[in-house]
Every structure is written in structure tokens, then in C-alpha cells.
Design a protein around this motif. Structure first.
Motif, PDB file in Angstrom:
ATOM      1  N   LEU A 114     -31.464  10.900 -33.546  1.00  0.00           N
ATOM      2  CA  LEU A 114     -30.148  10.990 -32.914  1.00  0.00           C
ATOM      3  C   LEU A 114     -30.280  11.164 -31.405  1.00  0.00           C
ATOM      4  O   LEU A 114     -29.524  10.566 -30.630  1.00  0.00           O
ATOM      5  N   ARG A 115     -31.246  11.981 -30.967  1.00  0.00           N
ATOM      6  CA  ARG A 115     -31.449  12.158 -29.524  1.00  0.00           C
ATOM      7  C   ARG A 115     -31.914  10.869 -28.876  1.00  0.00           C
ATOM      8  O   ARG A 115     -31.517  10.536 -27.749  1.00  0.00           O
ATOM      9  N   LEU A 116     -32.763  10.103 -29.582  1.00  0.00           N
ATOM     10  CA  LEU A 116     -33.203   8.813 -29.042  1.00  0.00           C
ATOM     11  C   LEU A 116     -32.025   7.853 -28.879  1.00  0.00           C
ATOM     12  O   LEU A 116     -32.019   7.002 -27.991  1.00  0.00           O
ATOM     13  N   LEU A 117     -31.027   7.998 -29.769  1.00  0.00           N
ATOM     14  CA  LEU A 117     -29.836   7.161 -29.690  1.00  0.00           C
ATOM     15  C   LEU A 117     -28.823   7.700 -28.684  1.00  0.00           C
ATOM     16  O   LEU A 117     -27.819   7.043 -28.399  1.00  0.00           O
ATOM     17  N   GLY A 118     -29.076   8.914 -28.197  1.00  0.00           N
ATOM     18  CA  GLY A 118     -28.175   9.511 -27.227  1.00  0.00           C
ATOM     19  C   GLY A 118     -26.874  10.003 -27.823  1.00  0.00           C
ATOM     20  O   GLY A 118     -25.822   9.908 -27.191  1.00  0.00           O
ATOM     21  N   THR A 119     -26.917  10.524 -29.061  1.00  0.00           N
ATOM     22  CA  THR A 119     -25.695  10.950 -29.726  1.00  0.00           C
ATOM     23  C   THR A 119     -25.968  12.133 -30.645  1.00  0.00           C
ATOM     24  O   THR A 119     -27.121  12.390 -31.014  1.00  0.00           O
ATOM     25  N   GLU A 120     -24.913  12.838 -31.011  1.00  0.00           N
ATOM     26  CA  GLU A 120     -24.986  13.861 -32.049  1.00  0.00           C
ATOM     27  C   GLU A 120     -24.171  13.451 -33.272  1.00  0.00           C
ATOM     28  O   GLU A 120     -24.055  14.216 -34.230  1.00  0.00           O
ATOM     29  N   ASP A 121     -23.621  12.259 -33.234  1.00  0.00           N
ATOM     30  CA  ASP A 121     -22.735  11.766 -34.288  1.00  0.00           C
ATOM     31  C   ASP A 121     -23.562  11.182 -35.440  1.00  0.00           C
ATOM     32  O   ASP A 121     -24.076  10.063 -35.349  1.00  0.00           O
ATOM     33  N   LYS A 122     -23.676  11.936 -36.533  1.00  0.00           N
ATOM     34  CA  LYS A 122     -24.489  11.490 -37.664  1.00  0.00           C
ATOM     35  C   LYS A 122     -23.911  10.266 -38.355  1.00  0.00           C
ATOM     36  O   LYS A 122     -24.639   9.563 -39.064  1.00  0.00           O
ATOM     37  N   SER A 123     -22.629  10.014 -38.165  1.00  0.00           N
ATOM     38  CA  SER A 123     -22.033   8.838 -38.806  1.00  0.00           C
ATOM     39  C   SER A 123     -22.652   7.543 -38.301  1.00  0.00           C
ATOM     40  O   SER A 123     -22.615   6.518 -38.995  1.00  0.00           O
ATOM     41  N   LEU A 124     -23.248   7.586 -37.102  1.00  0.00           N
ATOM     42  CA  LEU A 124     -23.865   6.380 -36.540  1.00  0.00           C
ATOM     43  C   LEU A 124     -25.146   5.992 -37.265  1.00  0.00           C
ATOM     44  O   LEU A 124     -25.628   4.872 -37.108  1.00  0.00           O
ATOM     45  N   ILE A 125     -25.709   6.935 -38.026  1.00  0.00           N
ATOM     46  CA  ILE A 125     -26.916   6.591 -38.806  1.00  0.00           C
ATOM     47  C   ILE A 125     -26.661   6.752 -40.298  1.00  0.00           C
ATOM     48  O   ILE A 125     -27.592   6.948 -41.072  1.00  0.00           O
ATOM     49  N   ARG A 126     -25.372   6.675 -40.686  1.00  0.00           N
ATOM     50  CA  ARG A 126     -25.079   6.738 -42.120  1.00  0.00           C
ATOM     51  C   ARG A 126     -25.772   5.581 -42.833  1.00  0.00           C
ATOM     52  O   ARG A 126     -26.314   5.744 -43.914  1.00  0.00           O
ATOM     53  N   ASP A 127     -25.727   4.405 -42.208  1.00  0.00           N
ATOM     54  CA  ASP A 127     -26.514   3.271 -42.706  1.00  0.00           C
ATOM     55  C   ASP A 127     -27.865   3.340 -42.005  1.00  0.00           C
ATOM     56  O   ASP A 127     -28.066   2.765 -40.935  1.00  0.00           O
ATOM     57  N   ARG A 128     -28.781   4.082 -42.594  1.00  0.00           N
ATOM     58  CA  ARG A 128     -30.069   4.344 -41.951  1.00  0.00           C
ATOM     59  C   ARG A 128     -30.883   3.070 -41.776  1.00  0.00           C
ATOM     60  O   ARG A 128     -31.586   2.907 -40.773  1.00  0.00           O
ATOM     61  N   VAL A 129     -30.804   2.169 -42.745  1.00  0.00           N
ATOM     62  CA  VAL A 129     -31.564   0.925 -42.648  1.00  0.00           C
ATOM     63  C   VAL A 129     -31.121   0.119 -41.437  1.00  0.00           C
ATOM     64  O   VAL A 129     -31.945  -0.351 -40.643  1.00  0.00           O
ATOM     65  N   ALA A 130     -29.811  -0.029 -41.268  1.00  0.00           N
ATOM     66  CA  ALA A 130     -29.280  -0.796 -40.131  1.00  0.00           C
ATOM     67  C   ALA A 130     -29.637  -0.125 -38.814  1.00  0.00           C
ATOM     68  O   ALA A 130     -29.997  -0.801 -37.841  1.00  0.00           O
ATOM     69  N   ALA A 131     -29.560   1.205 -38.783  1.00  0.00           N
ATOM     70  CA  ALA A 131     -29.864   1.931 -37.544  1.00  0.00           C
ATOM     71  C   ALA A 131     -31.330   1.784 -37.157  1.00  0.00           C
ATOM     72  O   ALA A 131     -31.668   1.567 -35.992  1.00  0.00           O
ATOM     73  N   VAL A 132     -32.210   1.891 -38.150  1.00  0.00           N
ATOM     74  CA  VAL A 132     -33.647   1.741 -37.891  1.00  0.00           C
ATOM     75  C   VAL A 132     -33.964   0.327 -37.432  1.00  0.00           C
ATOM     76  O   VAL A 132     -34.708   0.116 -36.467  1.00  0.00           O
ATOM     77  N   ARG A 133     -33.383  -0.646 -38.119  1.00  0.00           N
ATOM     78  CA  ARG A 133     -33.642  -2.051 -37.759  1.00  0.00           C
ATOM     79  C   ARG A 133     -33.181  -2.342 -36.332  1.00  0.00           C
ATOM     80  O   ARG A 133     -33.919  -2.935 -35.534  1.00  0.00           O
TER      81      ARG A 133
END
Length: 533
Positions: free
Chosen positions: A444-463
Motif C-alpha cells: 500500500l505504501r508503494l502505491l502511495g495509499t492507505e485505501d485497501k479497496s485498491l488492492i481488493r483485486d490483488r491479482v490485478a494490483a500485482v500485475r
């Protein structure tokens, strides 16, 4: 690695298996039933003779698998009781064929009984109670869940939800040691969704066919599969390869293959097996340096050099295994020296892989400068872990400055085969990969956010992160995900609750360092190496 397919991709594979290769779909259903029968036989001690098996069937193809299974188990002298939800006269195709065959056997054989359940809630609830507590069945060795398959989209609704919940409760009260087997997916799972929308089966084993589905491999759904077994039922492997999915499941054979390629021989010599350099530790976190140094050495690498701040060298040297070379980085006023890169250039140049971060202080400006210089000037794989990940955080983190300085960010709007994108393949095929190993909070820090909803789809976020930043990303968690710059994401299904404690990340980082150094020497793809590690 085995591709993870969506329900639509799986239907396409089944269709092409019949149309392109002439393998009848009825034969594939038979193969699926035999695969489940083998699992049940093993689960029940090597024979089903005299065992009591209850098979719950829907009226679709998943129920057809159950009907074929019932016939097979009956021929093996099991006592089979089949309960069908719904009217099988509404069944079609292969399922209808198997239900019809089962009916013909049922009329003549007392060891194979078929019952249908009406879907009126109160009547069904009473029926289940009578079935569990008052029926002639005094023992159930195995229950097979063959109600819903990949065509189901949850949640289970209406009377059936209550029926199954009532059945499950009563079953567990009376038969405490019964084995539960789900066919393809636990009923209640949506094949394409890792989230759970309602009641579902809780099997001991799930036998899925051809390729795993998303709900088989990603939590929270995957946690409720029990032991996942993937059975090949006749589809040629190239049909799976042709599907557009870029999600994969790593298997034991991936690690086995890597270990065979790097196995010790009578000609092995330390300089032939790679040299890894680890920059780690601080006064407060000397143990991190010890754990990653030890695990690197035990990974099979030829040489391990550990660079630690002078203030913790004694603590580290007194606990590290003797094979690890311990050197000091050098400190000024309690921080890593600003000329650390120049002072250790020989060690950096000799390394086949470099690990930076475990135990480093994120507030140490000298350490940050040292890490930046290592990453920016790398000619070998570099693993960035723990404290060093702080130096990658936006807006002025290492990745962003690196991208502006050297143009390493590659933005891909369409997933494509990595073999047609040599610019992307450089990050791992030429062994100069940048490998980041965050846990969820660090990601989340690497993404610059504290919003966990942005990585709810972990596969898409990692990709997206791996492709955009041209890195190999290892996202640690309940199921580790490994993302490649070419868009592939690999799910690691192993691990247990023991991983939820300090030191496991340091141990993994050390193994990654040791494995990647060996991969450079043996000319093995770095992404495959990270997956194996």
C-alpha cells in the motif's frame, strides 16, 4: 506452472477438446468421475467395498459427474445413495445420459438407491431430518458434493440454501468422521470470484478438472477448498496454453525442476554455484541479518557475503553460521557511510545477486543512498526487502526517480505474450531483475495509499504494478502472489499459519538471494527462480 482458467475459458477448452480433437464430452465426464472415484478410494483406505457413500447431485453437468461416479462406485461394491435436487427430466446432454443409466441400475440393485428432493423449504427440512436420523442409513463414510459446478453464480438462494444448511448441521452432529469430497468446486462457490457470497460446502478435498479456477486458488474462497487435487481428464495441454488467462498456479514440480537443474554434482565448486551479497541489519535488528544470511547459505549458493553496519557486526558474527562471510559497511555518526558504495564496490562487482533491506533502518539516509546506488547501477538481480522498501515509496521513491533517470517504467495497456515483447523480458531473462518483496502494508505504501479497496483485486494490483514498474513483485500474504513485468501472475498455494510471525520474510529474502545467484550461474530464468524460491 498451471494456468488458472475462468469458467468461460474452461468451457472453451471443453468445446475444443471435442471439436478439434474428437474426444467426446461424455468420455470426459466419465474420466472426471473416475478421477473422483480414485480420490475417494484412497481417502477410504484403498477400497470402497462395503463403504457407504452419499452423493448429492444437481441436475446439470456437475450432477452428471456425480451420477457417473455413483455408477462407478457401485461397480466397486460400494453402497451408494444418490440424492438429486430438482427434476432430472430437465437435464440435458451428458448429464441426462448418466442419470438415465443410473435409473436403470437403481431399479434392480438394493445397493444403489436414488431419491429426489422437492424444493419446498419446510417439507425438505423435515425430509433431511428424517433422512439423517431415521433412515435405514446407519453409517456414512463419504459425502460427495456434486450439486453446482462452474456454471453456478452465487449465492445459493431460496429453499435450497436452508435445505443444505440443515443437512450440513445434522450430518456433522451424527457422523463426525465422514469425509466430504467436492466435485470441481465446492457448491456455493462462483468459479470466477474469490469472494464468498453465501452458504457453501466445506469439503476435505476438492477434485477439480483440467485446470484450477479462480475460486480454487485465491482466498478467501480457496481456504475452503480443503486439499485441492487437479485431475487431467483428456484435454490436450496446448488448449490451456492457448487461453488468454495470465494467472498461474505454481506446483511442487516447479520447485522440483529448479532444484534438479541446480543439483550438486561431483564437479560442483563454490565459485560455480554463485555468490550472493546481502546488505542487512542494524543495532536494533541484527537478527534479520542472521536469518537471511543463514537461509541464503543453506539455499545451495556457493558463497554468501553479509554486509552489516559496524555497530552490529559482533552481534551478527556471533550467531551466523561459519560459512557466511561477514563484513562491515562502515558507519558515520550511527548511520551508514555516504561513500559505502565506493568502499564496497569490489564486493558488489563480485556478486551474482544482491539482497538489500532486512533489518536496515528506513530513516538511515546513508543506507538509502547506498541502496539507491546499488539498484541504479545493478548488473545482477537485486532483491529489495523490508527497510529498503521504504526507499521506493512515492512520490520521490527509488522507482520513480529510477524511471525518470533511466526510463525503466514500461506502461502496457494490453496484456501480451512476453515472447513478443523483448523490452519487457529484459527484466528477468537477462538476469538484472529488480525484485520487490512487500507485505500488504508495504505494498500500500508503494502505491502511495492507505485505501485497501485498491488492492481488493490483488491479482490485478500485482500485475499492474509489476508491468508499470518493470519489476518482479512478490506480494506476501495468505497466498503469495508473484508478478512478472510481462503480465503473468503466479499464485503460491503453500504455507500455513506458522508464517504469521517475525523472521519469515527475512528467511524468504535470503532464499531468494541464494536462488537468484545460482540462477545467474546456471542461466535459469529469474522469474521462474523467484517462483521456485
Amino acid at each position: 506452472m498451471r494456468k488458472v482458467l475462468t469458467a468461460a475459458e474452461m468451457r472453451e477448452v471443453d468445446r475444443l477438446t471435442t471439436e478439434k480433437y474428437g474426444i467426446p464430452s461424455l468420455l470426459m465426464m466419465e474420466n472426471a468421475a473416475h478421477a473422483v472415484a480414485r480420490v475417494i478410494t484412497e481417502k477410504l483406505g484403498g477400497s470402497v467395498k462395503g463403504k457407504s457413500v452419499l452423493i448429492l447431485c444437481g441436475k446439470g453437468n456437475n450432477g452428471g459427474d456425480g451420477a457417473a461416479l455413483a455408477r462407478i462406485l457401485w461397480t466397486l461394491e460400494a453402497k451408494v445413495h444418490v440424492v438429486i435436487f430438482g427434476d432430472i427430466n430437465e437435464s440435458n446432454g451428458d448429464a441426462k445420459v448418466n442419470f438415465k443409466a443410473l435409473r436403470l441400475i437403481d431399479r434392480k440393485n438394493p445397493d444403489l438407491r436414488i431419491e429426489s428432493v422437492c424444493l419446498v423449504e419446510e417439507d425438505a427440512r423435515t425430509w433431511w431430518s428424517n433422512f439423517i436420523y431415521n433412515s435405514a442409513i446407519t453409517k456414512i463414510d463419504c459425502v460427495v458434493d456434486s450439486i453446482f459446478g462452474t456454471g453456478f453464480h452465487g449465492p445459493i438462494k431460496g429453499p435450497l440454501d436452508t435445505i443444505l444448511d440443515t443437512f450440513w448441521t445434522n450430518l456433522r452432529r451424527r457422523f463426525t468422521d465422514v469425509s466430504i469430497i467436492s466435485v470441481d468446486l465446492p457448491s456455493g462457490f462462483d468459479a470466477d470470484n474469490a469472494e464468498l457470497a453465501g452458504w457453501h460446502f466445506f469439503p476435505d478435498v476438492t477434485v477439480t478438472f483440467t485446470s484450477p479456477k479462480i475460486a480454487n486458488v485465491l482466498p478467501p474462497a480457496a481456504v475452503h477448498n480443503g486439499n485441492l487435487i487437479i485431475a487431467d481428464i483428456g484435454s490436450p495441454p496446448e488448449l490451456m496454453d492457448e487461453q488468454p488467462s495470465r494467472l498461474f498456479l505454481t506446483e511442487r514440480k516447479d520447485a522440483d525442476s529448479w532444484l534438479r537443474r541446480t543439483a550438486f554434482t561431483s564437479a560442483s565448486y563454490k565459485n560455480k554455484r554463485g555468490h550472493t551479497l546481502i546488505v542487512a541489519g542494524s543495532m536494533d535488528y541484527s537478527g534479520a541479518a542472521v536469518m537471511c544470511g543463514n537461509s541464503a547459505m543453506r539455499s545451495g549458493v556457493g558463497l554468501t557475503t553479509l554486509l552489516v553496519p559496524a555497530s552490529c557486526k559482533t552481534e551478527v558474527a556471533s550467531r551466523i553460521i561459519p560459512e557466511v562471510i561477514v563484513r562491515t559497511i562502515g558507519e558515520t555518526d550511527g548511520e551508514v557511510s555516504w561513500d559505502a558504495f565506493t568502499l564496497n564496490e569490489d564486493a558488489i562487482r563480485q556478486a551474482d545477486s544482491i539482497l538489500v533491506g532486512p533489518g536496515l533502518k528506513a530513516t538511515d539516509k546513508g543506507a538509502e543512498k547506498f541502496v539507491r546506488e546499488i539498484v541504479e547501477n545493478r548488473t545482477v538481480p537485486v532483491i529489495v526487502d523490508a527497510g529498503a522498501l521504504w526507499f521506493c515509496n512515492p512520490p520521490d521513491g527509488l522507482l520513480h526517480k529510477l524511471a525518470r533517470k533511466k526510463g525503466r517504467n514500461i506502461h502496457v495497456t494490453k496484456e501480451s505474450d512476453h515472447t513478443s515483447r523483448p523490452d519487457i523480458a529484459l527484466a528477468h531473462a537477462r538476469a538484472c531483475a529488480l525484485i520487490l518483496t512487500p507485505h500488504e502494508g508495504e505494498f500500500l505504501r508503494l502505491l502511495g495509499t492507505e485505501d485497501k479497496s485498491l488492492i481488493r483485486d490483488r491479482v490485478a494490483a500485482v500485475r499492474e504494478f509489476a508491468v508499470a514498474n518493470n519489476v518482479i513483485l512478490v506480494l506476501k500474504g495468505e497466498r503469495v502472489l508473484v508478478g512478472s513485468p510481462d503480465g503473468r501472475v503466479v499464485v503460491n498455494p503453500t504455507g500455513n499459519s506458522g508464517l504469521g510471525k517475525a523472521g519469515n520474510g527475512d528467511t524468504l529474502a535470503g532464499i531468494l538471494a541464494g536462488f537468484t545467484a545460482q540462477a545467474v550461474k546456471f542461466e535459469i530464468d529469474i522469474f521462474e527462480t523467484v517462483v521456485a524460491a
